[in-house]
Design a protein around this motif. Structure first.
Motif, PDB file in Angstrom:
ATOM      1  N   ALA A   1       0.834  -1.212   0.000  1.00 45.45           N
ATOM      2  CA  ALA A   1       0.000   0.000   0.000  1.00 45.45           C
ATOM      3  C   ALA A   1       0.859   1.248   0.000  1.00 45.45           C
ATOM      4  O   ALA A   1       0.598   2.207  -0.713  1.00 45.45           O
ATOM      5  N   GLU A   2       1.914   1.087   0.856  1.00 44.88           N
ATOM      6  CA  GLU A   2       2.848   2.239   0.869  1.00 44.88           C
ATOM      7  C   GLU A   2       3.449   2.453  -0.519  1.00 44.88           C
ATOM      8  O   GLU A   2       3.568   3.573  -0.989  1.00 44.88           O
ATOM      9  N   HIS A   3       3.862   1.292  -1.102  1.00 41.76           N
ATOM     10  CA  HIS A   3       4.391   1.385  -2.486  1.00 41.76           C
ATOM     11  C   HIS A   3       3.389   2.042  -3.414  1.00 41.76           C
ATOM     12  O   HIS A   3       3.740   2.905  -4.205  1.00 41.76           O
TER      13      HIS A   3
ATOM     14  N   ARG B   1       3.714   5.024  -5.231  1.00 40.69           N
ATOM     15  CA  ARG B   1       3.502   5.066  -6.684  1.00 40.69           C
ATOM     16  C   ARG B   1       2.550   6.218  -7.024  1.00 40.69           C
ATOM     17  O   ARG B   1       2.791   6.990  -7.947  1.00 40.69           O
ATOM     18  N   GLN B   2       1.494   6.264  -6.154  1.00 43.91           N
ATOM     19  CA  GLN B   2       0.534   7.353  -6.394  1.00 43.91           C
ATOM     20  C   GLN B   2       1.204   8.719  -6.220  1.00 43.91           C
ATOM     21  O   GLN B   2       0.980   9.630  -6.986  1.00 43.91           O
ATOM     22  N   ASP B   3       2.069   8.762  -5.163  1.00 41.81           N
ATOM     23  CA  ASP B   3       2.813  10.043  -4.957  1.00 41.81           C
ATOM     24  C   ASP B   3       3.672  10.369  -6.166  1.00 41.81           C
ATOM     25  O   ASP B   3       3.707  11.508  -6.642  1.00 41.81           O
ATOM     26  N   ALA B   4       4.360   9.240  -6.583  1.00 41.06           N
ATOM     27  CA  ALA B   4       5.217   9.458  -7.770  1.00 41.06           C
ATOM     28  C   ALA B   4       4.374   9.919  -8.945  1.00 41.06           C
ATOM     29  O   ALA B   4       4.751  10.835  -9.678  1.00 41.06           O
ATOM     30  N   ASN B   5       3.163   9.220  -9.031  1.00 42.32           N
ATOM     31  CA  ASN B   5       2.263   9.659 -10.125  1.00 42.32           C
ATOM     32  C   ASN B   5       1.859  11.117  -9.977  1.00 42.32           C
ATOM     33  O   ASN B   5       1.855  11.875 -10.952  1.00 42.32           O
ATOM     34  N   SER B   6       1.480  11.428  -8.686  1.00 42.34           N
ATOM     35  CA  SER B   6       1.068  12.832  -8.494  1.00 42.34           C
ATOM     36  C   SER B   6       2.240  13.785  -8.745  1.00 42.34           C
ATOM     37  O   SER B   6       2.099  14.861  -9.313  1.00 42.34           O
ATOM     38  N   GLN B   7       3.445  13.224  -8.261  1.00 45.66           N
ATOM     39  CA  GLN B   7       4.638  14.054  -8.540  1.00 45.66           C
ATOM     40  C   GLN B   7       4.819  14.233 -10.050  1.00 45.66           C
ATOM     41  O   GLN B   7       5.101  15.328 -10.534  1.00 45.66           O
TER      42      GLN B   7
ATOM     43  N   VAL C   1       9.054   5.478 -15.715  1.00 46.92           N
ATOM     44  CA  VAL C   1       8.291   5.360 -14.470  1.00 46.92           C
ATOM     45  C   VAL C   1       7.334   4.172 -14.557  1.00 46.92           C
ATOM     46  O   VAL C   1       7.232   3.351 -13.629  1.00 46.92           O
ATOM     47  N   ALA C   2       6.645   4.089 -15.758  1.00 48.55           N
ATOM     48  CA  ALA C   2       5.667   3.020 -15.964  1.00 48.55           C
ATOM     49  C   ALA C   2       6.346   1.655 -15.887  1.00 48.55           C
ATOM     50  O   ALA C   2       5.831   0.716 -15.246  1.00 48.55           O
ATOM     51  N   SER C   3       7.552   1.587 -16.582  1.00 44.23           N
ATOM     52  CA  SER C   3       8.245   0.288 -16.610  1.00 44.23           C
ATOM     53  C   SER C   3       8.742  -0.056 -15.203  1.00 44.23           C
ATOM     54  O   SER C   3       8.668  -1.223 -14.766  1.00 44.23           O
ATOM     55  N   LEU C   4       9.250   1.024 -14.482  1.00 44.46           N
ATOM     56  CA  LEU C   4       9.711   0.803 -13.105  1.00 44.46           C
ATOM     57  C   LEU C   4       8.554   0.311 -12.237  1.00 44.46           C
ATOM     58  O   LEU C   4       8.700  -0.644 -11.437  1.00 44.46           O
ATOM     59  N   TYR C   5       7.452   0.987 -12.479  1.00 47.57           N
ATOM     60  CA  TYR C   5       6.266   0.626 -11.714  1.00 47.57           C
ATOM     61  C   TYR C   5       5.872  -0.808 -12.010  1.00 47.57           C
ATOM     62  O   TYR C   5       5.611  -1.627 -11.108  1.00 47.57           O
ATOM     63  N   ALA C   6       5.893  -1.149 -13.296  1.00 51.52           N
ATOM     64  CA  ALA C   6       5.531  -2.509 -13.727  1.00 51.52           C
ATOM     65  C   ALA C   6       6.496  -3.529 -13.128  1.00 51.52           C
ATOM     66  O   ALA C   6       6.082  -4.612 -12.629  1.00 51.52           O
ATOM     67  N   LYS C   7       7.820  -3.102 -13.205  1.00 48.85           N
ATOM     68  CA  LYS C   7       8.855  -3.993 -12.665  1.00 48.85           C
ATOM     69  C   LYS C   7       8.632  -4.231 -11.175  1.00 48.85           C
ATOM     70  O   LYS C   7       8.686  -5.363 -10.674  1.00 48.85           O
ATOM     71  N   SER C   8       8.397  -3.088 -10.484  1.00 47.98           N
ATOM     72  CA  SER C   8       8.243  -3.206  -9.030  1.00 47.98           C
ATOM     73  C   SER C   8       7.000  -4.028  -8.708  1.00 47.98           C
ATOM     74  O   SER C   8       7.019  -4.832  -7.783  1.00 47.98           O
ATOM     75  N   GLU C   9       5.949  -3.840  -9.531  1.00 47.30           N
ATOM     76  CA  GLU C   9       4.734  -4.649  -9.331  1.00 47.30           C
ATOM     77  C   GLU C   9       5.047  -6.119  -9.548  1.00 47.30           C
ATOM     78  O   GLU C   9       4.607  -7.003  -8.755  1.00 47.30           O
ATOM     79  N   GLU C  10       5.807  -6.344 -10.606  1.00 45.92           N
ATOM     80  CA  GLU C  10       6.154  -7.727 -10.959  1.00 45.92           C
ATOM     81  C   GLU C  10       6.969  -8.358  -9.810  1.00 45.92           C
ATOM     82  O   GLU C  10       6.723  -9.496  -9.403  1.00 45.92           O
TER      83      GLU C  10
END
Ligand SMILES: Nc1ncnc2c1ncn2[C@@H]1O[C@H](COP(=O)(O)OP(=O)(O)OP(=O)(O)O)[C@@H](O)[C@H]1O
Length: 913
Positions: A630-632, A636-642, A873-882
């Protein structure tokens, strides 16, 4: 019908006399009294008169029939002829009518009277000096005598008369002695005895010269030859006035006898007419002719006979009934009939137009005008009956025959009785008459002596009077010439002053033009300054724009850099976070392994509890993981908002950039507008001809400044030069004027001095003739000197005017050249300016395009960067999700495998142990 010319009344008006002719019994016609017709003829100036510098002071006023002598009008003449009048004109006008009347039985006389060399002989005989005989038509100089003879033959032809004789005689009167110029083969010898003047019995008042040859002529050639022969015999005396000056009077007579029948046709009559053409000797005074010795005597006699002619004229015109002194000279005796008699008389007064002959001209014209008062009573000669003539001739022949017979019969003097008786009576009468004659002769001698005495005493007085009169005249002439010269100088001075005023006007005009040029220069300078200010403003604006663009670019670059930095940070944060997570996971796994091992060691007994505990722990961990996820997620949401905010800030930056670009665009538009306005201004300025207004560029401005400085300097120089010239001109004018005034004053003083000298001379002149001569010389010298001075002054004035004109021309030329070169420079400068503006426009356009391109590139870069960042960011996000998924799966697998997999259980047990 007779020509009417020459028929004038006393007041000078024409009056026909044909109708007034009355016919007397016996065929003798009488006409009403008529005045002598007087004409004046001016000959052209001759070479010697021209060479002596004499002026023409005499002209013919044909309208008023006057001769204008200097400013005096002498009138009335019946005819006046100027220097261009032809022989034919004079003949047709004046002589032809007399010739026609002579053919009709009148006695006509034409006199030529005038100073020596004025054209008497030319008028009478003609100008042909060659031996060739020319017709009047071929030789326009043919004189009145040949023309008259030709006309006589023409007239006789016209009348259709076949029986006629034309006889001519040519007599010279020289020193009161008559000479027959046609006497054959006789050398020139005055024939006192042979030629005698008698009263004509047939024609009362007329005289005949006894013994004079009457040569019958049938053709005008005969007359020409006779004239030539006679002229050769003429005695001329050389005088200073005219080398071939005639000192004698000549009378050329043509007698025309024509046969005509009476009105009934039964009787034959003889009609006799006579034409006398008289060439008088020169009328000049002895003093003027320079005659000396014998010539002086000749001149005296000539003058004496002319004086008698004058006295006869005076007596004929002053009052009626007075004694007319015809007999005092042979000249007046010969011309008795022409002067107050029955002759038709004309007088041609010949004069010279030259100023040096003024006195003689005046006296000749005066003489002629007096003669015009003589009144004649023209009468046709009495016709003689043919029978009467025949009878008288027959009686004469009879008488001669008797004398001849008596001479044949006896010795000694043989005369017939009648002749002898007649001679006896006549000799007695002759003796008586001789006595009377001797008495009269003695009386005459006495009178002549008295006259000589009177003449002797009168003559020096007359001479002196003439000399004094001449001097007075000369003096007056000199004064009037001086006055004229003074007037001329005044006129010249006036003209010079006018020229100076004119030059002054030109100089002022030039000065004005210079001032105008300076003003135009100043205006141009102001325009330039104005343009410079505009240019400065524009330049500032361009700089501001440039700065704005630079700033915008910098801000874009900064924003982009910040964005990139932020993205880097985010990535690093992600990387750090991911690494930390992974480490945490690994640590957690290690911990779990440890716990599991711990648990496995402890859970042998309390599998369930342990299982529970494990489950709880797993649950906790799962929750923690979930929490961390959730924190991630939050992060992630923060990063998105950022990212969103970054995107927003990027968009803001982009907006700002757009705004900046818009501002730049606006500025460029503004600049373009200004440039367009400027271009329009330039166009307007160009249209208005203010080419200089194109100066706006730096180099051009420098150039302009430089040139303006040069222009100003040259203008200043020019102005200074013009000022100098003006000052110099003014000084020169002043000097010149002062000098002129001084000269005028000096000339006036000289003139006054000359007048004083003249006054003094006048006084002295009365007593001391010799001193007068000296004073006259002095006056002459002074006059000459002042004339020279005037001449010199004139030359200098002319030179000064020339110089001023030259200087003015130079100024005009310099100003013109300067203006032309300035105009050229302005045009070239304008063109350079225009080109520069074009370049500037191109550069601005390039700059604008570059800016646009740069902005687009920046935007493109930003977009790309944003996109790649977003992808990262998207790929990082995807990677981190993965990774999270994998870890979750691993954990789950691990959790599941504890129950199903012995190895894992063993491992877990081992771990737990
Ligand atoms: N009307 C004229 N036109 C041209 N030449 C002229 C005219 N009258 C006179 N002359 C010239 O002037 C000169 C003098 O003229 P002329 O001998 O006829 O003078 P004059 O009065 O007869 O002099 P003099 O009294 O000595 O006989 C001549 O050479 C003659 O040709």
């Amino acid at each position: 019908m007779l020509a009417e010319a020459g028929e004038y009344s006393k007041d000078g008006n024409m009056s026909k006399i044909g109708n007034e002719t009355t016919k007397k019994k016996g065929g003798k016609s009488e006409e009403t009294p008529r005045n002598i017709v007087v004409a004046a003829r001016i000959r052209p100036m001759n070479d010697s008169e021209k060479a002596s510098g004499a002026m023409s002071i005499c002209r013919a006023d044909t309208i008023n029939r006057a001769i204008i002598l200097k400013n005096k009008s002498l009138t009335p003449f019946d005819r006046v002829y100027g220097p261009t009048a032809s022989q034919k004109e004079i003949f047709d006008d004046l002589v032809k009518p007399s010739v026609q009347r002579a053919v009709r039985g009148y006695n006509c006389t034409i006199f030529a009277y005038g100073q020596t060399g004025t054209g008497k002989t030319y008028t009478m005989e003609g100008g042909n000096t060659s031996k060739e005989i020319l017709s009047a038509a071929a030789d326009p100089t043919t004189g009145l005598i040949p023309r008259a003879v030709e006309e006589i033959f023409t007239e006789i032809n016209n009348l259709g008369t076949t029986e006629y004789t034309v006889r001519v005689s040519y007599v010279e009167l020289y020193n009161e002695e008559l000479t027959d110029l046609l006497a054959p083969n006789t050398p020139y010898v005055p024939d006192k005895k042979r030629l005698r003047i008698y009263e004509d019995e047939n024609h009362k008042g007329s005289v005949v010269v006894q013994g004079l040859e009457q040569v019958a002529v049938t053709h005008r050639h005969d007359v020409f030859n006779l004239l030539k022969a006679g002229t050769e015999k003429r005695r001329t005396a050389a005088t200073l006035m005219n080398a071939s000056s005639s000192r004698s009077h000549t009378v050329f007579s043509v007698t025309i006898t024509m046969k005509e029948t009476n009105e009934i046709g039964d009787e034959e009559m003889l009609k006799v007419g006579k034409l006398n053409l008289v060439d008088l000797a020169g009328s000049e005074s002895i003093g003027r002719s320079g005659a000396v010795g014998k010539t002086a005597k000749e001149a005296g006699l000539i003058n004496q006979s002319l004086l008698t002619l004058g006295r006869v004229i005076t007596a004929l015109t002053v009052s009626s009934g007075q004694h007319i002194p015809y007999r005092e000279s042979k000249l007046t005796r010969l011309l008795q009939d022409a002067l107050g008699g029955s002759s038709i008389t004309s007088l041609i007064a010949t004069v010279s137009p030259a100023s040096c002959n003024l006195e003689e001209t005046a006296s000749t014209l005066d003489y002629a005008l007096r003669a015009r008062n003589i009144v004649n009573k023209p009468t046709v000669n009495e016709r003689v009956l043919g029978k009467v003539v025949l009878n008288s001739l027959a009686g004469e022949i009879d008488q001669l025959r008797k004398d001849l017979k008596a001479a044949h019969e006896r010795n000694g003097i043989y005369l017939s009785k009648e002749t002898y008786d007649r001679y006896e009576t006549e000799s007695q009468r002759a003796a008586e008459l001789d006595e009377v004659c001797q008495k009269i002769s003695r009386q005459l001698q006495q009178m002549a002596d008295d006259l000589t005495l009177t003449d002797n005493s009168y003559f020096p007085l007359y001479k002196r009077a003439v000399q004094l009169e001449q001097r007075l005249q000369d003096r007056n002439e000199e004064i009037s010439q001086l006055k004229m010269k003074e007037a001329e100088q005044q006129t010249k001075l006036q003209a010079y002053e006018n020229t100076l005023i004119h030059v002054d006007l030109i100089a002022n005009d030039l000065k004005k033009k210079l001032d105008e040029a300076v003003q135009v220069g100043q205006e141009q300078q102001l325009d330039l300054q104005d343009l410079k200010t505009k240019y400065d403003a524009m330049w500032k604006l361009a700089n501001a724009n440039k700065n704005a663009v630079t700033q915008a670019r910098a801000s874009i670059t900064d924003s982009a850099s910040a964005a990139i930095a932020a993205l880097h940070q985010i990535r690093e944060q992600f990387t750090t976070a991911s690494t930390a997570q992974t480490q945490q996971f690994e640590t957690t796994i290690d911990l779990i392994k440890t716990l599991l091992a711990t648990q496995l060691g402890k859970t042998q007994t309390a599998t369930r509890e342990m299982q529970k505990t494990t489950e709880m722990e797993l649950e906790t961990q799962r929750k923690e993981a979930e929490q961390r996820l959730a924190e991630h997620e939050q992060r992630r949401q923060d990063a998105n908002s950022q990212l969103e905010s970054l995107r927003n800030s990027m968009e803001a930056v982009l907006k700002k950039t757009d705004a900046s670009a818009q501002t730049v665009k606006d500025i460029i538009g503004q600049v373009t507008g200004q440039l367009e306005g400027f271009g329009k201004e330039l166009q307007a300025a160009r249209t208005e001809g203010i080419d200089v207004a194109m100066q706006a560029k730096e180099r051009a401005e420098e150039e302009t400044q430089k040139r303006l400085e040069q222009y100003r300097q040259s203008m200043n120089k020019l102005r200074a030069a013009a000022q100098l010239i003006l000052t110099e001109t003014a000084v020169m004018e002043k000097d010149e004027q002062e000098w002129q005034e001084a000269q005028v004053l000096e000339a006036q003083t000289t003139f006054e001095k000359a007048t004083e000298v003249w006054q003094r001379t006048e006084d002295i002149c009365r007593g001391h003739e010799d001193e007068v001569g000296e004073s006259l010389g002095e006056i002459g010298r002074q006059t000459e000197q002042s004339r020279q001075e005037w001449k010199q002054m004139d030359g200098q004035a002319e030179e000064a005017v020339k110089q001023v004109k030259q200087t003015t021309d130079n100024i005009v030329q310099t100003v013109k050249l300067q203006m032309e070169s300035d105009q050229k420079r302005s045009t070239a400068f304008g063109t350079a300016m225009k080109e520069k503006c074009g370049e500037l426009e191109v550069q601005m356009e390039e700059c604008k395009q570059n800016g646009d391109r740069h902005l687009e590139a920046l935007l493109e870069q930003n977009n790309q960067h944003n996109t790649s960042q977003a992808d990262n960011v998207a790929s990082l996000y995807a990677k981190s999700e993965e990774t999270c998924q994998q870890q979750t799966e691993t954990v789950n697998t691990l959790v599941d495998s504890k129950w199903q997999h012995p190895t894992v259980t063993g491992q877990a047990n081992h771990i737990l142990q």
